[in-house]
Write a protein that holds these residues in place. Structure first.
Motif, short mmCIF file in Angstrom:
data_model
loop_
_atom_site.label_atom_id
_atom_site.label_comp_id
_atom_site.label_asym_id
_atom_site.label_seq_id
_atom_site.Cartn_x
_atom_site.Cartn_y
_atom_site.Cartn_z
N THR A 100 66.95 46.70 -18.39
CA THR A 100 68.42 46.76 -18.29
C THR A 100 68.69 48.03 -18.18
O THR A 100 69.65 48.33 -17.17
N ASP A 101 68.13 49.20 -18.76
CA ASP A 101 68.44 50.58 -18.48
C ASP A 101 67.14 51.10 -17.76
O ASP A 101 65.95 51.59 -18.40
N ALA A 103 62.15 54.07 -18.23
CA ALA A 103 61.41 55.23 -17.50
C ALA A 103 60.75 55.95 -18.64
O ALA A 103 59.53 56.26 -18.55
N ASP A 104 61.47 56.07 -19.79
CA ASP A 104 60.82 56.78 -20.95
C ASP A 104 59.71 56.05 -21.37
O ASP A 104 58.56 56.68 -21.64
N GLU A 105 59.74 54.86 -21.45
CA GLU A 105 58.68 53.91 -22.00
C GLU A 105 57.54 53.98 -21.30
O GLU A 105 56.35 54.12 -21.47
N TYR A 109 53.24 55.60 -21.35
CA TYR A 109 51.61 54.83 -21.17
C TYR A 109 50.99 55.96 -20.09
O TYR A 109 49.39 55.57 -20.01
N GLY A 110 51.23 57.05 -19.52
CA GLY A 110 50.61 57.98 -18.59
C GLY A 110 49.88 57.18 -17.62
O GLY A 110 50.63 56.33 -17.09
N PRO A 111 48.66 57.37 -17.36
CA PRO A 111 47.92 56.93 -16.47
C PRO A 111 47.59 55.44 -16.33
O PRO A 111 47.19 54.79 -15.45
N ALA A 142 60.90 57.51 -9.22
CA ALA A 142 61.32 58.73 -9.26
C ALA A 142 61.52 59.35 -10.71
O ALA A 142 61.14 60.55 -11.30
N ALA A 143 62.17 58.36 -11.63
CA ALA A 143 62.44 58.78 -12.83
C ALA A 143 61.26 59.06 -13.86
O ALA A 143 60.95 59.79 -14.71
N VAL A 144 59.96 58.20 -13.76
CA VAL A 144 58.74 58.37 -14.11
C VAL A 144 58.15 59.42 -13.92
O VAL A 144 57.72 60.39 -14.84
N LYS A 145 57.99 59.75 -12.50
CA LYS A 145 57.42 61.18 -12.13
C LYS A 145 58.19 62.33 -12.63
O LYS A 145 57.47 63.20 -13.23
N GLN A 146 59.43 62.26 -12.87
CA GLN A 146 60.23 63.48 -13.30
C GLN A 146 59.89 63.61 -14.69
O GLN A 146 59.93 64.69 -15.40
#
Length: 340
Positions: free
Chosen positions: A294-295, A300-302, A306-308, A320-324
């Protein structure tokens, strides 16, 4: 009149209903029919109509099933062997073995002590009145719970700090103001709103309100409200239309279905286990799963946590949000090392 008695009963909070449903589904190996659930489980039984007019209750149960699965709880549907394809004979259960912690998970003595304290906060000294009634009803149906798990009822409910003042404002139909931190902005901004509904979706509380500055409805995550929720003196508004909570939840569910992410997850990882339970599509050979969300900022925070173990393939804005977020973590560690 029976109808007036039903309306006079206090509303059961959504988290209480979900908690009771999980306990009931854990308490039986064979599973429960939908009719058993609606007529016995706290949160449904109070509104159950034995004449059969339970359309809204059926819809509520379908939404609750989806929400339980989104939380990673393995709710199963079991067909009757002698009545295949008959939805009325479907049974629902949560296999206890799949809901237990993995065997390799171990706790230190200090961690066990803290867990024990937490359990004491949640545990009733004896069966709560609600649980006792539910247990009696299940036994009356010929279902003997396999463990006394149904005897546990929550004493402590964890909600966002904004929940209670917003609930009071809803009851009083009073406008409020609060600081809201929107993703992508550098600082929170004040919002002035008429609260219309507070609903839970994907395990998070949302406020649906009429934004007085924008002049139109908005939906806010309670977890992004910063500081106090303050009533605006002398401001009242008309009651929201009937069924607004159902409409808001339906709109959020529709938004969730429009957002899909393709993720590559590492085999055997925590990411594969947790995210795999929510997958709507899966390519076992490629190790790719598809999930709805949904959001984008919350998701992206979640994923970044989990990293790699997880890699976003699509959509590009989620990638892009996860990379940031990962770059921010790396920069923070570099700054920490440089200041040592």
């Amino acid at each position: 009149m029976p109808g007036s008695e039903r309306r006079s009963e206090p509303a059961i909070p959504a988290e209480d209903r979900l908690f009771s449903l999980v306990l009931a589904l854990l308490a039986t190996e064979a599973g429960l029919l939908k009719s058993d659930i609606l007529s016995t489980v706290r949160g449904y039984a109070e509104r159950f109509d034995r004449s059969g007019a339970n359309v809204n209750l059926d819809r509520q149960f379908e939404r609750d099933k989806d929400q339980i699965r989104e939380l990673g709880i393995p709710l199963e549907t079991v067909e009757s062997p002698d009545r295949p394809g008959d939805n009325q004979s479907l049974r629902y259960r949560i296999p206890k073995g799949l809901y237990d912690l993995p065997d390799e998970v171990r706790f230190t003595p200090d961690e066990l002590a803290l867990l024990g304290l937490a359990a004491e906060v949640w545990r009733e000294a004896s069966l709560s009145e609600d649980s006792q009634r539910a247990l009696t009803k299940l036994r009356a149906l010929g279902i003997e719970p396999r463990e006394p798990v149904i005897g546990y009822a929550p004493r402590l409910r964890v909600r966002d700090a904004a929940f209670e003042p917003l609930r009071q404002a809803l009851d009083r139909r009073q406008a409020v103001r609060f600081e809201y931190f929107k993703p992508g902005e550098q600082a929170p901004r004040e919002r002035r709103v008429n609260p219309l509904a507070v609903v839970m979706h994907e395990g998070r509380w949302h406020l649906h309100a009429h934004d007085l500055a924008a002049g139109e409805p908005r939906t806010f995550l309670l977890s992004r409200i910063v500081g106090d929720v303050t009533p605006i003196a002398g401001s009242t508004f008309d009651p929201p239309p009937p069924g607004i909570q159902d409409r808001v939840i339906a709109d959020l569910a529709e938004l969730r279905l429009r957002n899909a992410a393709d993720l590559a997850v590492t085999a055997g990882s925590d990411a594969e286990v947790r995210l795999g339970r929510r997958a709507v599509e899966r390519d076992e050979d490629a190790g790719v799963i598809r999930l709805h969300y949904t959001d984008a900022a919350v998701f992206a925070d979640e994923l970044a946590a989990y990293g790699p173990e997880v890699r976003v393939l699509a959509p590009a804005d989620l990638l892009a949000a996860v990379k940031q977020r990962l770059h921010a973590v790396a920069d923070a560690h570099r700054d920490l090392e440089a200041n040592r």
